[in-house]
Motif scaffolding. Structure first.
Motif, mmCIF file in Angstrom:
data_model
loop_
_atom_site.group_PDB
_atom_site.id
_atom_site.type_symbol
_atom_site.label_atom_id
_atom_site.label_comp_id
_atom_site.label_asym_id
_atom_site.label_seq_id
_atom_site.Cartn_x
_atom_site.Cartn_y
_atom_site.Cartn_z
ATOM 1 N N ASP A 1 -4.021 8.976 -5.801
ATOM 2 C CA ASP A 1 -4.003 7.925 -4.791
ATOM 3 C C ASP A 1 -4.925 6.840 -5.315
ATOM 4 O OD1 ASP A 1 -4.177 6.201 -2.680
ATOM 5 O OD2 ASP A 1 -4.452 7.746 -1.156
ATOM 6 N N SER B 1 -5.789 0.477 -3.744
ATOM 7 C CA SER B 1 -5.471 -0.869 -4.236
ATOM 8 C C SER B 1 -6.078 -1.109 -5.604
ATOM 9 C CB SER B 1 -5.969 -1.923 -3.240
ATOM 10 O OG SER B 1 -7.374 -1.783 -3.035
ATOM 11 N N ASP C 1 4.268 5.560 -3.741
ATOM 12 C CA ASP C 1 4.149 4.204 -3.216
ATOM 13 C C ASP C 1 3.974 3.320 -4.457
ATOM 14 O OD1 ASP C 1 3.507 1.758 -2.127
ATOM 15 O OD2 ASP C 1 1.798 2.463 -0.981
ATOM 16 N N ASP C 2 5.047 2.692 -5.014
ATOM 17 C CA ASP C 2 6.347 2.483 -4.395
ATOM 18 C C ASP C 2 7.382 3.513 -4.937
ATOM 19 O OD1 ASP C 2 6.130 0.021 -2.667
ATOM 20 O OD2 ASP C 2 5.293 -0.793 -4.505
ATOM 21 N N HIS D 1 8.370 0.971 -0.782
ATOM 22 C CA HIS D 1 8.026 1.704 0.428
ATOM 23 C C HIS D 1 6.551 2.082 0.394
ATOM 24 C CE1 HIS D 1 9.648 4.831 -2.435
ATOM 25 N NE2 HIS D 1 8.434 5.314 -2.216
ATOM 26 N N GLY D 2 6.018 2.402 1.561
ATOM 27 C CA GLY D 2 4.683 2.949 1.661
ATOM 28 C C GLY D 2 4.670 4.405 1.224
ATOM 29 N N PRO D 3 3.507 5.095 1.316
ATOM 30 C CA PRO D 3 3.431 6.494 0.881
ATOM 31 C C PRO D 3 4.506 7.346 1.554
ATOM 32 C CG PRO D 3 1.238 5.649 1.309
ATOM 33 C CD PRO D 3 2.192 4.598 1.786
ATOM 34 N N THR D 4 5.398 7.924 0.760
ATOM 35 C CA THR D 4 6.577 8.627 1.270
ATOM 36 C C THR D 4 6.775 9.921 0.492
ATOM 37 O OG1 THR D 4 7.637 6.521 1.831
ATOM 38 C CG2 THR D 4 9.066 8.455 1.671
ATOM 39 N N GLU E 1 4.803 0.417 -9.056
ATOM 40 C CA GLU E 1 3.995 -0.144 -7.978
ATOM 41 C C GLU E 1 4.165 -1.656 -7.987
ATOM 42 O OE1 GLU E 1 1.076 -1.482 -5.279
ATOM 43 O OE2 GLU E 1 2.413 0.230 -5.399
ATOM 44 N N GLY F 1 -0.061 -3.798 -3.030
ATOM 45 C CA GLY F 1 -0.719 -2.986 -2.020
ATOM 46 C C GLY F 1 -1.216 -1.678 -2.596
#
Length: 632
Positions: A71, A74, A109-110, A128-131, A154, A157
């Motif tokens: 993770d 940013s 993400d993405d 997309h956001g965290p998926t 990515e 964001g």
């Protein structure tokens, strides 16, 4: 994780960069990762991941990722890489600790994609956001290693990349997904056999897929040495390998057998002493791969949620909602849905594969459909009722087939509303009764449509103020004298830049014309890739009779407006314009005012030579370029 930090990105041949460097790291836990930063927008990222067309250049840093569990928020994923507009690829192998069904999971993400042993099992290549995304269950064997590739990009964001799984024991216990641990990840992709598939058309050939590019030639370690292969099975006796050919992709070997395999029988292929292109020996050595000779198994079926009528009667070209194997085509769905994930109305279906003739003679194919239907046999459109109608039977003219031979087959239908029916029947030679084509004569193995290569025809020189016409062809043979007569989707590429009027382009009859616009002077390299199926050979490009994929755009030049239908005429009015790119509007403007003298010469392009002489205003034109004047 080995991270390559390129100074620049160049489009190149599919798979070139990473495959050429596979195996340089030792065999220890973790996976090799390649990080690419600064990508010019999402379109460029998509082209990289789908077609693997990036070549990684200088300025590399390398390290291993023990796991994929990041993770980055940013922040940046690596020194020298920005926090946005980057892409990552992890390559390696995963070892199964247990035998049974596994579910792989990614959080991203993405966009993200995951392949296991060359099969795309997760595909969420979107913003997309965290998926979390989960694969279907995948059967693995304890102690065996499988090639693994994961890609993500990515855009902006936050940025997240995780690779998890559920082992068979986790699934049976109802345990949650957990990170794939370091002890089961290996950075080196050792050469191993991924699959063995019998050809759908030549039943004496096998296609062997390796995990790495292999050595060719006549050496004792070559993948083209037939003595490095052996095949065994109950019948027929005396089965031998008589030839081995390494295909242009470097990872596929075509083996020729001395006898036909018996459909439905199991065979074991033994592969030993072959090495990858960088000298790494196959592991294990020898490798034993058991497979079943092709028996009739039905057709591959792809379903789309798509309203054909409201889209100009066009067939869908995007990813299918559902893909499955149908033993035969004999469906009356009434007002219901044909499959989970597909609506009861406004859907389209494509069945494809091969049909084998049990006896020699004339066959009459029949379809029943509600609504539209099309049927191709051996590449020929034999039934075409692409209209709105209730359940209707359509028949083709008799088709001559030879016993034991397989012929490509494709059937498409769409449903707009109300009831839905799809059936494929035939009348065999000497039998007046119409019957469903049985699964024993249908083969859903790869190769229903074969593309030798994609060909691009271009002018060689273009102007920055006007788009250049590019003819895109799907060639069925090496000299492109035969085009693929089915709908083919082709992705187009122009490097370092350039914008196509249509991309991807759908070739409904083997050919289409698009325009390429490039507003800066310089050489643009063209490339293309068909989606399904992939072309057997690399893209070929021609400017007239000259084979080149380079199109030179210039700020000024001459434009010849030649009228159509000039063949066999003694003369034609040709308008010649000297043009340049206007600095303000970027449109074409006259290159000069007043009168200038222009020297002409001629050259044959297609065919490459000839004896006829061209004349301009009754003056013969030279057949070689004049010597340039100083300063011209």
């Amino acid at each position: 994780m080995v991270r390559w930090l390129p100074d620049r990105l160049l489009h190149n041949l599919p798979g070139y960069a990473l495959r050429a460097n596979s195996g340089y790291m030792g065999r220890f836990g973790g996976m090799r990762a390649d990080v690419v930063g600064r990508v010019a927008g999402i379109g460029a990222v998509r082209r990289w991941a789908q077609w693997q067309l990036l070549e990684f250049q200088c300025g590399r840093q390398r390290q291993l990722d023990a796991t994929v569990n990041f993770d980055w928020g940013s922040g940046s994923p690596a020194p020298g890489i920005g926090s946005d507009d980057f892409a990552v690829r992890w390559d390696g192998m995963v070892e199964a600790p247990q035998t049974g069904a596994y579910v792989f999971s990614t959080q991203s993400d993405d966009g993200v994609r995951l392949w296991i042993n060359g099969a795309l099992v997760i595909d969420n290549w979107t913003l997309h956001g965290p998926t979390w995304d989960d694969s279907a269950q995948i059967n693995l064997v304890a102690g065996q290693r499988y090639v693994l590739r994961m890609e993500m990009f990515e855009r902006g964001g936050g940025a997240v990349a995780r690779l998890y799984w559920r082992k068979p024991s986790d699934i049976s216990a109802g345990s949650p997904r957990n990170v794939v641990p370091q002890q089961y990840l290996f950075s080196q992709v050792v050469p191993t056999v991924l699959s063995v598939v019998q050809s759908c058309t030549d039943l004496k050939t096998l296609s062997v897929s390796f995990s790495r590019p292999m050595q060719g030639g006549n050496g004792k370690d070559s993948a083209e040495r037939k003595q490095n292969y052996a095949i065994s099975g109950v019948a027929p006796s005396g089965l031998n390998i008589i030839d081995a050919v390494l295909e242009p992709d470097g990872q596929t070997v075509t083996l020729t057998l001395n006898k036909l395999l018996i459909a439905g029988n199991s065979y074991t292929l033994r592969v030993e002493d072959v090495r990858a292109s960088d000298g790494v020996l196959i592991d294990p050595n020898p490798t034993l791969f058991t497979f079943t000779a092709g028996a009739g198994n039905g057709l591959m079926a792809s379903f789309w949620n798509f309203d054909v009528v409201s889209n100009g009667n066009a067939f869908p070209t995007g990813p299918a909602a559902v893909v499955r194997q149908d033993a035969q085509v004999d469906f009356d769905w009434a007002a219901g849905s044909p499959s989970a994930g597909v609506g009861a109305d406004s859907f389209a279906v494509r069945w494809e594969g091969f049909v084998e003739a049990p006896v020699t003679g004339n066959y009459t194919f029949w379809t029943q459909s509600d609504d539209g239907v099309r049927l191709w046999v051996n590449g020929n459109l034999v039934i075409d009722n692409w209209t709105l109608h209730s359940a209707t039977w359509d028949s083709a003219a008799p088709v001559a087939l030879q016993a034991g031979q397989r012929y490509s087959l494709r059937m498409e239908m769409f449903e707009r509303g109300g009831d839905a029916v799809a059936r494929l029947h035939w009348q065999t030679p000497g039998n007046p009764v119409r019957a469903v084509v049985p699964s024993s004569q249908l083969f859903g193995c790869p190769g229903g449509v074969t593309i030798d290569h994609v060909r691009l025809l271009h002018p060689g020189v273009g102007l920055t103020c006007a788009p250049a016409d590019i003819t895109v062809q799907a060639c069925a043979n090496a000299d492109c004298s035969v085009l693929v007569n089915e709908a083919i989707t082709v992705d187009l590429l122009a490097s370092p830049s350039g914008v196509y009027s249509t991309n991807p382009v759908v070739l409904n009859s083997g050919s289409a014309v698009v325009q390429l616009r490039q507003t800066s002077p310089g050489v643009v390299t063209l490339d293309a890739a068909s989606r399904a199926p992939l072309a057997t050979n690399l893209t070929r490009c021609f400017a007239g009779a000259v084979e080149t994929c380079q199109l030179d755009f210039r700020d000024s030049g001459f434009v010849f407006d030649v009228p159509t239908q000039t063949a066999c005429k003694t003369s034609a009015d040709v308008v010649i314009r000297a043009m340049r790119t206007d600095d303000t509007t970027q449109t074409c403007a006259p290159a000069f005012t007043g009168t200038r003298t222009v020297n002409f010469w001629t050259d044959y392009m297609s065919p490459a030579s000839g004896t006829r002489q061209a004349l301009v205003n009754a003056t013969p034109v030279a057949t070689s370029a004049p010597t340039p004047m100083p300063g011209s």
